[in-house]
Write a protein that holds these residues in place. Structure first.
Motif, PDB file in Angstrom:
ATOM      1  N   THR A 196       1.030  -0.961  -0.072  1.00 38.78           N
ATOM      2  CA  THR A 196      -0.082  -0.152   0.115  1.00 38.78           C
ATOM      3  C   THR A 196       0.778   1.263  -0.030  1.00 38.78           C
ATOM      4  O   THR A 196       0.293   2.556   0.076  1.00 38.78           O
ATOM      5  N   GLY A 197       2.089   1.042  -0.163  1.00 36.26           N
ATOM      6  CA  GLY A 197       3.050   2.200   0.178  1.00 36.26           C
ATOM      7  C   GLY A 197       3.537   2.044   1.802  1.00 36.26           C
ATOM      8  O   GLY A 197       2.577   1.716   2.445  1.00 36.26           O
ATOM      9  N   LYS A 198       4.945   2.333   2.020  1.00 38.60           N
ATOM     10  CA  LYS A 198       5.253   2.032   3.127  1.00 38.60           C
ATOM     11  C   LYS A 198       4.736   2.985   4.318  1.00 38.60           C
ATOM     12  O   LYS A 198       5.469   2.836   5.722  1.00 38.60           O
ATOM     13  N   LYS A 199       4.039   3.883   4.160  1.00 38.08           N
ATOM     14  CA  LYS A 199       3.595   4.894   5.120  1.00 38.08           C
ATOM     15  C   LYS A 199       3.409   4.327   6.585  1.00 38.08           C
ATOM     16  O   LYS A 199       2.507   3.364   6.594  1.00 38.08           O
ATOM     17  N   GLY A 200       4.190   4.757   7.473  1.00 43.41           N
ATOM     18  CA  GLY A 200       3.871   4.215   8.861  1.00 43.41           C
ATOM     19  C   GLY A 200       4.157   2.943   9.196  1.00 43.41           C
ATOM     20  O   GLY A 200       3.753   2.386  10.166  1.00 43.41           O
ATOM     21  N   ARG A 201       4.922   2.492   8.400  1.00 43.34           N
ATOM     22  CA  ARG A 201       5.395   0.925   8.739  1.00 43.34           C
ATOM     23  C   ARG A 201       6.536   0.389   8.059  1.00 43.34           C
ATOM     24  O   ARG A 201       6.996   1.272   7.136  1.00 43.34           O
ATOM     25  N   ARG A 203       8.869  -1.267   5.136  1.00 40.60           N
ATOM     26  CA  ARG A 203       8.348  -1.420   3.838  1.00 40.60           C
ATOM     27  C   ARG A 203       8.254  -2.914   3.662  1.00 40.60           C
ATOM     28  O   ARG A 203       8.814  -3.747   4.161  1.00 40.60           O
ATOM     29  N   ARG A 204       7.580  -3.312   2.519  1.00 38.63           N
ATOM     30  CA  ARG A 204       7.084  -4.929   2.277  1.00 38.63           C
ATOM     31  C   ARG A 204       7.565  -5.134   0.926  1.00 38.63           C
ATOM     32  O   ARG A 204       7.506  -4.472  -0.139  1.00 38.63           O
TER      33      ARG A 204
END
Ligand SMILES: Cc1ncc(C[n+]2csc(CCOP(=O)(O)OP(=O)(O)O)c2C)c(N)n1
Ligand code: SF4
Lengths: 351, 257
Positions: A196-201, A203-204
């Motif tokens: 979903t985009g790595k905002k706040g976490r 990255r995947r």
């Protein structure tokens, strides 16, 4: 309220009702009604419909949509399903959910557009490269098709694994009364892997590439452990009058319907016949089948193929009971009359 | 837009597995700089190819999925349709994009999918050890054209920008090079523009980067840079093949009249 629908239309509606909002497909008979239904319905429910440039593209669109967290599916018929195998292997290797409907037709090669079951090996043995399995569901009525396609989405999400549904040209085209029952929303594991985009976490990364051998083996073991859980928990089958049966007819999908009809005729004649119908072709109901057949004297496997599921029946029954086979190919469907004749022959000559 | 001298935030501070003089690393950096300057790193999803850049996610710090060989545009289509608010890009080599994945790129471009493709053309298959690519030049020697590419047997190099520019839907198509600092600055502008158009939700954007593969070309890095300018750019001329944004600006300012 029951309504009269073809298998293809009814299963498409059921997929929508199961929350499928992303459909990608390429035309091929005898599944075209499914694609057309999705083309009509997706815009009405705010979903996405894409007629892809090929089955290869369609399955890779499903992979992308699943990676982004969408409930996605594709449908096709045998030759198109062959093209999807690369993508199915990647989806399995990535541990992503996906639902794939195969409205099977005659093969090999271009074959014809009549109903067949020649894709059993492909469906249950992997089809693509590497060690993986698809969950394989085989409905035998239009109503059951609608229920299984809904279950397919839940199973795919629950296990993060591709789920195949094997229908066939007859089931896709045939009209039956169906009822869309409201389903309780199943408890699903959180989608903590989606992109979903790595905002706040952190990255995947979604991948199946593990260049170091121990890493890839470890990843494979995770997949295998998951598959073992599926084997423990998800086996489904149906039995009819097997308790006192001398002969057990074994068939799935269209062949189960005709076997049931044959069973009724044979029972009227005083022959003790039952039916065993695998609903999950993988995981295959080995244990249940073996117990049922051991109580009888013999089994007759009926398929629209040269004999594919019969190998699983052997694996289940081993040499404890004689196993007979009746199959038709080329889009020919074993009729109830033919099954009755074959069974009578077994009763008079072999038992 | 500024030229970043410091290390881009979207790029991990690690050395890459790319050979000396390879263009992949430069292209990665330009992408990272564009994502930084647009402030979209946190909502970007990359689609890695099969090819030397398969480990792109070890360098570019964004959510990433690895596609099957050539299928990145289809995978990106699925991603972007589910997440229209994310910035989605594919990064593909010439074997990936112009051979096995020709159908996927043409049709994604033709649908005008709202993602960006960065196409790295090094006229060879790098990862598998230097076989002919669809973009291999006539007479160029490779593992599978040991006597040089012969049009009578292998046809001519495929020009991806020109081919995609025959379609109506693509919003922006440009071919750039990373062979000299000046060319890199131009490339940076193009990659920024492509992503910026995506941020503005304009449509499909495509940047071809003429690159190098010194290892499989059998050249030193400087010779490879020189060869790419002298030979590749003749066949693959740099420039803008489509820029609907600029056309729009021109008509809006009356420059066309
Ligand atoms: C279906 C399939 N076919 C072939 C391969 C082998 N393969 C890996 S990379 C590659 C070519 C890569 O060349 P290119 O796209 O030009 O990228 P580069 O390595 O030059 O950056 C091939 C053929 C594969 N992984 N999958
Ligand atoms: S093989 Fe070629 S393309 Fe691959 S990293 Fe080395 S120079 Fe770059």
């Amino acid at each position: 309220m029951k309504q009269l629908m073809t298998g293809n239309d009814a299963m498409a509606e059921a997929a929508i009702q199961a929350g499928c909002r992303y459909y990608f497909g390429y035309p091929i008979t005898p599944q075209n009604e499914f694609t057309a239904y999705m083309a009509r319905r997706m815009p009405q429910v705010g979903g996405v419909f894409i007629q892809s440039e090929s089955e290869i593209a369609a399955i890779n669109m499903v992979m992308g949509a699943a990676a982004a967290g969408g409930r996605a599916m594709t449908s096709s018929s045998s030759p198109g399903i062959s093209l999807k195998q690369e993508g199915i292997s990647y989806i399995a290797g990535d541990q992503l959910p996906a639902v794939i409907l195969n409205v099977m037709r005659g093969g090999p090669g271009l074959g014809n557009i009549a109903p067949a079951q020649g894709d059993y090996f492909q469906a249950t043995r992997g089809g693509g490269h590497g060690d993986y399995r698809c969950i394989v569901l085989a409905p035998s009525t239009v109503q059951e098709g609608t229920e299984l396609i809904q279950d397919a989405f839940d199973l795919a999400d629950k296990y993060r694994n591709p789920v195949l549904i094997l229908s066939d040209g007859r089931m896709g085209q045939m009209m039956e009364p169906v009822e869309f029952k409201p389903r309780p929303k199943a408890e699903m594991p959180p989608k903590d892997y989606i992109l979903t985009g790595k905002k706040g976490r952190e990255r995947r990364i979604i991948r199946s590439l593990y260049l170091k051998e121990p890493e890839l083996e470890a990843w494979n073991k995770i997949i295998q452990e998951k598959l073992m859980k599926i084997e423990e928990n998800e086996v489904r089958y149906e039995t009819r009058m097997v308790e006192d049966a001398d002969l057990v007819l074994i068939g799935y999908g269209t062949c189960a319907r005709n076997s049931k009809e044959a069973m009724r005729t044979l029972r009227e004649k005083g022959r003790k016949v039952g039916v065993f119908r695998p609903i999950t072709l993988w995981p295959f109901p080995y244990t249940a089948l073996s117990e049922v057949v051991k109580k009888a004297r013999a089994a007759l496997v009926v398929e629209m193929s040269a004999g594919q599921m019969v190998e699983d029946v052997y694996l289940a029954v081993k040499d404890t009971r004689p196993i007979f086979f009746y199959g038709r190919m080329g889009g020919q469907v074993p009729s109830a009359t033919e099954i009755v004749q074959k069974a009578e022959k077994i009763f008079t000559e072999k038992l | 837009m500024q030229t970043t001298k410091s290390h881009p935030k979207s790029l991990f501070p690690v050395s890459t597995h790319y050979c000396a003089g390879c263009g992949h690393g430069i292209a990665h950096r330009l992408i990272a700089e564009a994502l930084d300057e647009l402030g979209v790193q946190d909502r970007t999803i990359g689609v890695a190819p099969v090819g030397c850049a398969v480990l792109m996610y070890n360098y570019i710090d964004v959510d990433t999925i690895e596609a099957a060989h050539g299928r990145a545009p289809a995978t990106a289509t699925g991603l972007k349709r589910v997440r229209p608010d994310c910035i989605v890009f594919t990064y593909q080599g010439d074997g990936d994009l112009a051979a096995i994945g020709t159908a996927e790129i043409i049709h994604a471009a033709n649908r005008g999918e709202h993602f960006t493709t960065i196409f790295l053309n090094n006229a060879i298959y790098g990862m598998t050890g230097g076989q002919m690519a669809p973009t291999t030049l006539v007479d160029q020697k490779t593992e599978t054209t040991p006597y040089g590419r012969k049009p009578s047997n292998e046809g001519f190099p495929i020009k991806a920008c020109e081919m995609l520019a025959t379609l109506d839907a693509p919003y922006y198509i440009e071919r750039v090079s990373v062979a000299t600092p000046a060319k890199i600055r131009r490339a940076k502008k193009a990659i920024f523009k492509a992503f910026n158009y995506q941020v503005e939700e304009r449509g499909f954007t495509f940047v071809e980067v003429i690159s190098t593969c010194p290892t499989n070309w059998g050249m030193s890095p400087p010779d490879a840079m020189k060869w790419s300018v002298e030979h590749m750019e003749k066949v693959f001329p740099l420039g803008v093949f489509r820029d609907k944004g600029a056309e729009k600006d021109r008509t809006e300012t009356g420059a066309d009249k």
